[in-house]
Design an enzyme around this catalytic site. Sequence first.
Site, short mmCIF file in Angstrom:
data_model
loop_
_atom_site.label_atom_id
_atom_site.label_comp_id
_atom_site.label_asym_id
_atom_site.label_seq_id
_atom_site.Cartn_x
_atom_site.Cartn_y
_atom_site.Cartn_z
N ASP A 486 14.29 54.29 -8.67
CA ASP A 486 13.57 55.40 -9.30
C ASP A 486 13.24 56.46 -8.25
O ASP A 486 13.32 56.22 -7.04
CB ASP A 486 12.28 54.87 -9.94
CG ASP A 486 11.66 55.85 -10.92
OD1 ASP A 486 12.31 56.86 -11.25
OD2 ASP A 486 10.52 55.60 -11.36
N GLU A 489 15.77 61.56 -6.70
CA GLU A 489 16.41 62.89 -6.81
C GLU A 489 16.60 63.61 -5.46
O GLU A 489 17.50 64.46 -5.41
CB GLU A 489 15.59 63.78 -7.75
CG GLU A 489 15.70 63.40 -9.21
CD GLU A 489 15.03 62.06 -9.55
OE1 GLU A 489 15.54 61.35 -10.41
OE2 GLU A 489 14.01 61.73 -8.90
N ASP A 649 12.37 59.69 -17.99
CA ASP A 649 11.02 59.66 -18.55
C ASP A 649 10.96 60.46 -19.85
O ASP A 649 10.50 61.60 -19.89
CB ASP A 649 10.03 60.21 -17.53
CG ASP A 649 9.97 59.35 -16.27
OD1 ASP A 649 9.40 59.81 -15.27
OD2 ASP A 649 10.49 58.22 -16.28
#
Length: 967
Positions: A486, A489, A649
């Site tokens: 997670d 990015e 999300d």
Amino acid sequence: MVAIAFAALLLLSGRHLGALCRQPSNLQRDIQNLAVEASAQSLNVSSCPGYTLHALQQTKTGISAHLNLAGPACNAFGKDIANLTLEVTYDSDTRLHVNIFDTANSQYTIPSSIIPLPGKPNKVFKKSSDLVFNYEPSPFAFWITRRSEPKAQPLFDTRLSSLPATPIPPVIPTDNSTALDGFPLVFENQYLQLTSALPLGANIYGLGETVASSGFRRDVGTDGGVGTVQTLWARDIADPINENIYGSHPIYLEHRYDAKTKKSQSHGVFLFSAAGSDILIVTPPSSKVSLIEYRLLGGTLDFYFLSGPTPQKVIEQYGELVGLPTWQPAWGFGFHLCRWGYTNINETREQVTKMREANIPLEVMWNDIDLYHAVRDFTADPVSYPYNEVKAFIDELHANHQHYIPIVDAAIAKQVNSSDIYDAYTRGAELDVWMKNPDGSEYVGQVWPGYTVFPDWFSKNAQTYWTEVFANWSRSGVEFSGIWLDMNEVSSFCQGSCGSGIDISNTSVPFILPGKPGNPILDYPEGYNSTISGPSGNITVNGTLTYGAGSSSLTKRGLGAGHQAGVDLNTPPYTIHNGFGDLSVHAVATNATHAGGIVELDVHNLWGLMEEKATHQALLKIQPKKRPFVISRSTFASAGKYTGHWLGDNFSKWQYMYFSIQGVLQFQLFQIPFVGADTCGFNGNTDEELCNRWQSLSAFLPFYRNHNIMGAISQEPYRWDSVATASRTAISARYALLPYWYTLFANSSLFGTPPVRALFFEFPDEPELFGVDKQYLIGRDILVTPVLTPNVTTVNGIFPGRGSVTWRDWYTHDVVNATSGVNTTLSAPLGHIPVHVRDGAAILLHSTPAYTIAETREGPFSLLVTLTSAGTAFGTAYLDDGESLPPTPSKTLTFKAKKGGVTIQAHGSFKIAQKLETVTILGVKKPKTVNVHDRSVKGWTYVEAQQKLVLDKLHLDLNGEVSVKWN
């Protein structure tokens, strides 16, 4: 585009106001630098001269040439590069490579160590390829045609004569940057531009990752649309609509229909670049064509064209190029459960117990960051998640054929002081694997554990470090079956390196966590009003229906810049449409430096991919005989070789349940087929009806996980009786279909064939299907028509084939009476998801779906055959042990039906222990006799209403040939 520069300056100053007190000198410097750069740049491409082709050479595999700047430099958003090289390579009969790069090789290009693409071919395809490269020398332009259709509109066409006249005012009126000043080839150190004509109203799919309001088919600016600006810049943000999000995939599939011949063809276009970019798909007013325009912040123009000509062939050809998807373990297809907010190991264990008590199959239990000590990667909290109790819990799961997956965030906590023992940081520092500032100091960000550092995947010791920390974690007691990646990015809560003078002991985050005082979770699905109906989310409260009591809705290089002079790393002159504005907001800054001087500006979009690759390799090292199971958020081209993906999300909204279908379809095209959404929604509160429908839908998608945010109401499927019932029904169907799912994913790993398909993938010549994304196909044979709106008991769906295909209800085997080419209304009471099977299918099934995948796989098989009107059917099944890394012993079963019989042939060395117990044949007239292996059998039944022949208690061995005949 002078207005763009002025708007960018305003955005820059506004976006930095919060940082003004912290870093006034940096802000002043950035604004001054931008002003200086702007004075030297035209910020408008209308005067850009384009290029002229010289020194053309025919090569064995294609052509090469020089491209020289055709006039005075325009320096629109950077410095024009005067000398370029053109290389055209006919890679195969179906793939054409057109590479335009700076002759000096100073621009950043993705090295083969990260994404190894095929090299130059050994064979000659110049005269046999269906793709043909055509060009004009001055100004240089090129276009791609099909050899089979030389006079048809080109597949890709950069000629000025094919594009509308400029200048053109903003095509999207609310966005001045969509003004089209001109269409020359622009190749600058900080800005590249190339434009191609498209057929008016083209059918474009791909170019993501995105949550597109237009659906799976992209908005090209016709039929009431406004067009699309697809930004590729990896971004940590909760699933916004029509903005850039986690992944970057610069590939599109175009599907063209010829109204005269009533036939279609597809092709693909892939830009092999990691550069931050905008890709515009727009249709200027009164234009006879639509167009696609690439605007890149650097890199090169490295294009691959894929000839198809079917949608599936395009996707397979893309897989041949970037790499085929990783093999999934069989247990990965089970039901997964997680939430942010399981505060201790007992609460986590309780979910497993309650799922078992409710008899809702649970294959994998997950933990979010609650697991961690001080929210630090590769730890377990000594109070709430003691290592010995975590290990005991995982041992319990394994004993029951279940699995465990923990989260790994991208950021590693920085050691607070000399007495702070955190090996994950100190070992990384020792091996020198952290990203740096330009001055060589550690780049310091801020994420959940406070101040953090980030692995530099370009550093020579990164893989060694990453494998070590995973191995140590597993040995400590967190014996994971897979890993969840997670925040990759890569995300950071402070803008820029947090710098000197920070309070390193402050481990709080700069916002209130969800569900805590001051940040309650108050949102509910559309149509549910908690102020009237209370917080339970139930369908009824005191006998009153909760739907409609209130409403809510959502709208809507070389080495590159690090080694080039005069490059603005922090604020590139062209402002791409990053949803956060400044590229360094909520992310590692663009001037962060990797080994060898590579800067984040050039490689930001690669971070997640490189972490996935390192994680995959680490798991292989730790468990060398087992398939790595990885689920990740940020992805790039080729990531499917290492990971699956969840759609991030999302929100507990009906709208987002619908969006999950387009997300799954996108990632089939991107060759990351193992994908799914957070079932019932992540952000906000779900309710009973939404969760009921979503649990049913996700059971018919590849990755099946329920996950929600801390502070929201609980949404485990046992919480509502109706959701529990719907889940049991859907999971039973899913587990029965596991041999079919497993075979589809084997074909994906072997050939790149997409397991989940838009309807037009299978029925390419039916234009009414080109925009359908509320239904989808699993393989070629299973049609899913989910309910995507509240308070209904029916759903509309189209049945492809225009009457040439017979569709049967999956549950009852009844033939659907559907009108050709239009929607049919289907009964869909709460808890039921309409699923249909097409004729001509032969599908191997598990006869007795059990609580876990292992138990299900130990049970017997059944075979469902649905005959065409000609009495034929076909199917295959791939079987192996479900966890070993191929090549491993396997067996492929081939099912063939023709009038009067079905045969099963087996190929391969894997020993199938389970027997074939039942054969069901649909679409057959009542026989007089039935033979198995030429022996008459009496134990068969026939149901006239479904033309159904059922043979039971067969105990057939699937390791040899099987024959069933009737007359």
